[in-house]
Design a protein around this motif. Structure first.
Motif: not given
Length: 260
Positions: A40, A179, A214-216, A221, A258
């Motif tokens: 990550n 998402g 959060t949003k992918d 993210t 990431k």
């Protein structure tokens, strides 16, 4: 007729090779490692840990690697730039963590037990208690809710005479659709009283809370979170740094992560 014989010979050769190919494939599957590795990389507008600023309201770059065994064992490492020690005149700008443990399931609950060592490499003055900290932890997760307790086996993050400090953490993760995810967190850090009552238990203990989304998107993210505490950050209190800044005051933290 010649072409017919050639075709028949080719078919015979393929049939002869088929068992060998199947055997090789089976051996490859058997040789597959029971370990998986993930990584990550994280960019944040400010590094907040347990609600307290680690970078004096400045950005941080973070990242790590994890190795997990199919039977539940795992270990990993993670690092971030920090400034809370260098702001106080110490020769440190890095936090480097090492951890390992075991995850499993019992009675419908997922559990996680392990140990984590926070290492702050550097040279420190005689008046500075060693900031490096060793904690053991245990967590239970049911659906989207997690309750975790961490217990220090050493002094806790540079507080002198603070062995057996503890942190209780309750977190919920909720899918919002499209998402988007909602993250809610409430924690309480206990810093024990020091010998001679130079520090009482209430002086440096505090609670923190966070609410974020959060949003992918595009392989990352992205997140935004409101972080706040009731940590004592006034003049000459535990969470007022040498630059005269309250390290536990409310803030918004932006992040981009990431995973790979």
């Amino acid at each position: 007729m010649k072409k017919l014989f050639e075709s028949a010979a080719l078919c015979a050769a393929i049939l002869a090779l088929t068992p060998s190919l199947a055997t090789a494939q089976a051996k490859t599957e058997e040789a597959k490692s029971p370990w998986t590795m993930t990584g990550n990389l994280n960019f944040v507008s400010e590094y907040r840990y347990r609600g307290i600023s680690q970078t004096n309201s400045k950005p941080a770059i973070q990242g790590g690697f994890d190795w997990a065994h199919e039977q539940g064992y795992y270990f990993g490492t993670w690092a971030s730039n920090v400034s809370w020690l260098s702001d106080a005149g110490q020769s440190n700008s890095l936090e480097w963590d090492f951890y390992g443990g075991y995850k499993g399931t019992v009675a419908g609950l997922n559990y996680d037990v392990g140990a984590l060592y926070y290492w702050y490499p550097g040279t420190y003055t005689a008046s500075q208690a060693t900031p490096s900290t060793l904690e053991v932890y245990g967590a239970l997760t049911w659906t989207q809710y997690t309750l975790k307790y961490s217990h220090s086996l050493t002094n806790t993050f540079g507080f002198a005479d603070s062995k057996s400090g503890g942190y209780l953490d309750a977190t919920g993760n909720f899918e919002l659709g499209g998402g988007f995810n909602l993250v809610a967190h409430l924690g309480h850090q206990v810093i024990p009283s020091s010998s001679g009552n130079s520090r009482t238990k209430t002086d440096c203990s505090y609670s923190d809370w966070k609410l974020g989304v959060t949003k992918d998107m595009v392989g990352f993210t992205f997140g935004v979170a409101y972080v706040d505490t009731n940590a004592r950050g006034n003049v000459r209190q535990c969470y007022r740094n040498s630059l005269d800044k309250n390290l536990g005051k409310s803030t918004l933290v932006l992040s981009a992560t990431k995973n790979f």
